[in-house]
Design a protein around this motif. Structure first.
Motif, mmCIF file in Angstrom:
data_model
loop_
_atom_site.group_PDB
_atom_site.id
_atom_site.type_symbol
_atom_site.label_atom_id
_atom_site.label_comp_id
_atom_site.label_asym_id
_atom_site.label_seq_id
_atom_site.Cartn_x
_atom_site.Cartn_y
_atom_site.Cartn_z
ATOM 1 N N ASP A 158 -18.311 22.829 48.324
ATOM 2 C CA ASP A 158 -18.349 22.633 46.865
ATOM 3 C C ASP A 158 -18.419 24.000 46.188
ATOM 4 O O ASP A 158 -19.280 24.265 45.338
ATOM 5 C CB ASP A 158 -19.541 21.751 46.486
ATOM 6 C CG ASP A 158 -19.440 21.210 45.067
ATOM 7 O OD1 ASP A 158 -18.319 21.171 44.519
ATOM 8 O OD2 ASP A 158 -20.478 20.839 44.491
ATOM 9 N N SER A 159 -17.485 24.863 46.556
ATOM 10 C CA SER A 159 -17.613 26.301 46.342
ATOM 11 C C SER A 159 -17.675 26.754 44.887
ATOM 12 O O SER A 159 -18.200 27.828 44.594
ATOM 13 C CB SER A 159 -16.456 27.015 47.045
ATOM 14 O OG SER A 159 -16.393 26.649 48.407
ATOM 15 N N LEU A 160 -17.132 25.975 43.956
ATOM 16 C CA LEU A 160 -17.108 26.396 42.556
ATOM 17 C C LEU A 160 -18.189 25.736 41.717
ATOM 18 O O LEU A 160 -18.160 25.819 40.482
ATOM 19 C CB LEU A 160 -15.720 26.105 41.960
ATOM 20 C CG LEU A 160 -14.554 26.886 42.573
ATOM 21 C CD1 LEU A 160 -13.242 26.495 41.909
ATOM 22 C CD2 LEU A 160 -14.768 28.392 42.463
ATOM 23 N N ARG A 161 -19.160 25.085 42.355
ATOM 24 C CA ARG A 161 -20.201 24.391 41.592
ATOM 25 C C ARG A 161 -21.010 25.362 40.735
ATOM 26 O O ARG A 161 -21.354 25.067 39.584
ATOM 27 C CB ARG A 161 -21.130 23.627 42.542
ATOM 28 C CG ARG A 161 -22.101 22.694 41.834
ATOM 29 C CD ARG A 161 -21.395 21.638 41.000
ATOM 30 N NE ARG A 161 -20.433 20.869 41.791
ATOM 31 C CZ ARG A 161 -19.588 20.001 41.267
ATOM 32 N NH1 ARG A 161 -19.567 19.793 39.954
ATOM 33 N NH2 ARG A 161 -18.728 19.344 42.038
ATOM 34 N N VAL A 177 -21.592 35.033 37.955
ATOM 35 C CA VAL A 177 -21.459 34.402 39.268
ATOM 36 C C VAL A 177 -20.306 35.052 40.019
ATOM 37 O O VAL A 177 -19.164 35.060 39.546
ATOM 38 C CB VAL A 177 -21.199 32.883 39.138
ATOM 39 C CG1 VAL A 177 -20.972 32.263 40.517
ATOM 40 C CG2 VAL A 177 -22.362 32.197 38.426
ATOM 41 N N SER A 178 -20.601 35.601 41.186
ATOM 42 C CA SER A 178 -19.580 36.222 42.032
ATOM 43 C C SER A 178 -19.436 35.409 43.308
ATOM 44 O O SER A 178 -20.412 35.199 44.029
ATOM 45 C CB SER A 178 -19.968 37.658 42.387
ATOM 46 O OG SER A 178 -20.019 38.459 41.225
ATOM 47 N N CYS A 179 -18.219 34.964 43.576
ATOM 48 C CA CYS A 179 -17.939 34.131 44.747
ATOM 49 C C CYS A 179 -17.049 34.904 45.706
ATOM 50 O O CYS A 179 -15.994 35.420 45.318
ATOM 51 C CB CYS A 179 -17.249 32.841 44.306
ATOM 52 S SG CYS A 179 -16.725 31.760 45.647
ATOM 53 N N ARG A 191 -7.458 26.987 42.230
ATOM 54 C CA ARG A 191 -8.665 26.605 41.482
ATOM 55 C C ARG A 191 -9.558 27.816 41.228
ATOM 56 O O ARG A 191 -10.105 27.979 40.131
ATOM 57 C CB ARG A 191 -9.435 25.530 42.258
ATOM 58 C CG ARG A 191 -8.794 24.165 42.235
ATOM 59 C CD ARG A 191 -9.533 23.188 43.126
ATOM 60 N NE ARG A 191 -10.905 22.960 42.677
ATOM 61 C CZ ARG A 191 -11.793 22.215 43.341
ATOM 62 N NH1 ARG A 191 -11.443 21.637 44.491
ATOM 63 N NH2 ARG A 191 -13.006 22.046 42.866
ATOM 64 N N ALA A 192 -9.694 28.676 42.255
ATOM 65 C CA ALA A 192 -10.529 29.868 42.103
ATOM 66 C C ALA A 192 -9.919 30.841 41.098
ATOM 67 O O ALA A 192 -10.625 31.422 40.256
ATOM 68 C CB ALA A 192 -10.730 30.548 43.445
ATOM 69 N N LEU A 193 -8.609 31.023 41.163
ATOM 70 C CA LEU A 193 -7.935 31.917 40.229
ATOM 71 C C LEU A 193 -8.037 31.392 38.797
ATOM 72 O O LEU A 193 -8.296 32.158 37.860
ATOM 73 C CB LEU A 193 -6.466 32.080 40.628
ATOM 74 C CG LEU A 193 -6.197 32.893 41.888
ATOM 75 C CD1 LEU A 193 -4.722 32.806 42.279
ATOM 76 C CD2 LEU A 193 -6.602 34.355 41.678
ATOM 77 N N GLN A 194 -7.835 30.097 38.645
ATOM 78 C CA GLN A 194 -7.915 29.502 37.320
ATOM 79 C C GLN A 194 -9.322 29.632 36.737
ATOM 80 O O GLN A 194 -9.494 29.946 35.556
ATOM 81 C CB GLN A 194 -7.498 28.024 37.385
ATOM 82 C CG GLN A 194 -7.605 27.278 36.062
ATOM 83 C CD GLN A 194 -6.751 27.892 34.964
ATOM 84 O OE1 GLN A 194 -5.690 28.451 35.233
ATOM 85 N NE2 GLN A 194 -7.223 27.821 33.727
ATOM 86 N N ARG A 201 -17.897 34.183 32.903
ATOM 87 C CA ARG A 201 -19.095 34.391 33.732
ATOM 88 C C ARG A 201 -18.782 34.363 35.232
ATOM 89 O O ARG A 201 -19.687 34.527 36.040
ATOM 90 C CB ARG A 201 -20.146 33.322 33.439
ATOM 91 C CG ARG A 201 -20.735 33.372 32.048
ATOM 92 C CD ARG A 201 -21.927 32.441 31.943
ATOM 93 N NE ARG A 201 -22.466 32.378 30.602
ATOM 94 C CZ ARG A 201 -23.309 33.276 30.082
ATOM 95 N NH1 ARG A 201 -23.705 34.297 30.830
ATOM 96 N NH2 ARG A 201 -23.756 33.144 28.855
ATOM 97 N N PHE A 202 -17.539 34.158 35.606
ATOM 98 C CA PHE A 202 -17.206 33.936 37.018
ATOM 99 C C PHE A 202 -16.207 34.966 37.524
ATOM 100 O O PHE A 202 -15.228 35.298 36.849
ATOM 101 C CB PHE A 202 -16.631 32.536 37.216
ATOM 102 C CG PHE A 202 -16.210 32.249 38.628
ATOM 103 C CD1 PHE A 202 -17.135 32.103 39.647
ATOM 104 C CD2 PHE A 202 -14.858 32.151 38.954
ATOM 105 C CE1 PHE A 202 -16.749 31.854 40.951
ATOM 106 C CE2 PHE A 202 -14.452 31.886 40.262
ATOM 107 C CZ PHE A 202 -15.398 31.742 41.261
ATOM 108 N N ARG A 203 -16.472 35.438 38.750
ATOM 109 C CA ARG A 203 -15.545 36.342 39.435
ATOM 110 C C ARG A 203 -15.317 35.842 40.859
ATOM 111 O O ARG A 203 -16.289 35.647 41.607
ATOM 112 C CB ARG A 203 -16.116 37.766 39.499
ATOM 113 C CG ARG A 203 -16.501 38.367 38.175
ATOM 114 C CD ARG A 203 -17.011 39.787 38.326
ATOM 115 N NE ARG A 203 -18.149 39.880 39.237
ATOM 116 C CZ ARG A 203 -18.801 40.999 39.522
ATOM 117 N NH1 ARG A 203 -18.437 42.133 38.947
ATOM 118 N NH2 ARG A 203 -19.808 41.002 40.357
#
Length: 323
Positions: A158-161, A177-179, A191-194, A201-203
């Motif tokens: 559920d990596s983008l939660r 948030v850095s993934c 999904r990650a790129l979008q 807030r997301f990278r």
């Protein structure tokens, strides 16, 4: 002893099964054993075969026991074995477990989630991590409160939660948030790129090497583990050894490592509840300090020497090969 470790993850993979196999090879070699890591069983004789994953390694497990029925076999149960494959593919998964002389579970609650008939052959082992070297810079960059998410991007994680949860934060929050992780599919990559494009807030950092991962952990204030199923995530070991507070989904695989009384749980897939916890760790110093205290207390249970001793215990339990 001459040991073969079977892992379904290939040599170029950074998947957890491959990392576990290579770490166990190193630890067992430190004990004086000869250890080969393979993705398929080639028919070679050995003193013990250790197969990671009851379902994915089923072909190798059957071939080994057919060729050498008197030679000890250890099967390591993964999260998908326990929480998916034993229910969706019970015949294949249980055959591997039946053939095993010993089963290894990677968190303390595995025994509650597999059939009782396997209880007598189950050994619990905690995966380890090296204690990271001291990081020269400040963990908190000015004006930013860093949250890290580590692991392959896939449904089970559920990596983008955490990314979705960050959208619910108040405007004055400094959370970033850095993934870091390789996408399991083109869909996950998109999904990650979008999310990176649309969420300030997301990278998404892609797949990082060990040094880069160490730096990300060092500059983070909290790690989020949002998985819907886990067999015993090694990132928990890494976070505890780095004294990095954890917010974790409330699932057996996380409770089996962090304990039932750990205060940093949120319901799996609940981004609103996770957002509330993110606000709390950013604004409540006492709560953040309590989470850190808990992971520091757990740190010693994830030492490499303890894992090496657990592996030696597993070998002792299966005994020397029969003539």
């Amino acid at each position: 002893m001459n040991i073969i470790i079977i892992t379904p993850a290939g040599p170029d993979s950074k998947a957890g099964n491959r990392a576990t196999a290579m770490r166990w090879q190193r630890l067992l070699q430190q004990s004086g054993h000869q250890v080969a890591v393979e993705t398929e069983y080639q028919g070679v004789q050995c003193d013990v075969l250790i197969a990671l994953h009851a379902w994915r390694s089923a072909k190798a497990i059957k071939a080994f026991k057919a060729a050498w029925p008197g030679t000890p076999l250890i099967v390591v149960l993964t999260g998908t074995d326990i929480y998916y494959h034993q229910h969706e593919y019970p015949e294949v998964t249980y055959e591997s477990m039946d053939l095993a002389d010993l089963l290894i579970g990677l968190h303390d609650l595995v025994g509650k989630d597999i059939p009782k008939r396997y209880e007598s052959k189950l050994l619990t082992l905690r995966q380890s991590a090296d204690k990271p070297e001291a990081f020269g810079g400040s963990r908190l960059e000015p004006g930013q409160f860093h949250i890290c998410v580590l692991g392959h991007l896939r449904d089970e994680k559920d990596s983008l939660r955490a990314a979705v949860a960050s959208r619910h934060l108040p405007d004055d929050s400094n959370i970033i948030v850095s993934c870091a992780g390789k996408p399991h599919s083109d869909e996950w990559r998109e999904r990650a790129l979008q999310e990176s494009r649309s969420n300030p807030r997301f990278r998404w950092l892609g797949e990082l090497n060990a040094t880069e991962l160490g730096t990300l952990i060092a500059v983070s204030s909290v790690m989020v583990i949002s998985s819907v199923m886990e067999g015993g995530a090694n990132v928990i070991s890494e976070a505890c050894r780095a004294e990095l507070p954890i917010l974790a989904s409330d699932i057996p695989g996380n409770r089996g490592l962090l304990g039932d009384d750990y205060p940093g749980y949120f319901p799996a897939k609940d981004d609103r509840a996770l957002a509330d916890l993110l606000v709390r760790v950013e604004s409540d110093e006492e709560f953040l300090a309590e989470l850190k205290k808990r992971v520091v207390e757990l740190s010693d249970t994830f030492q490499p020497e303890q894992e090496r001793q657990s592996l030696e215990k597993a070998l002792a339990l299966v005994g020397q090969p029969k003539a």
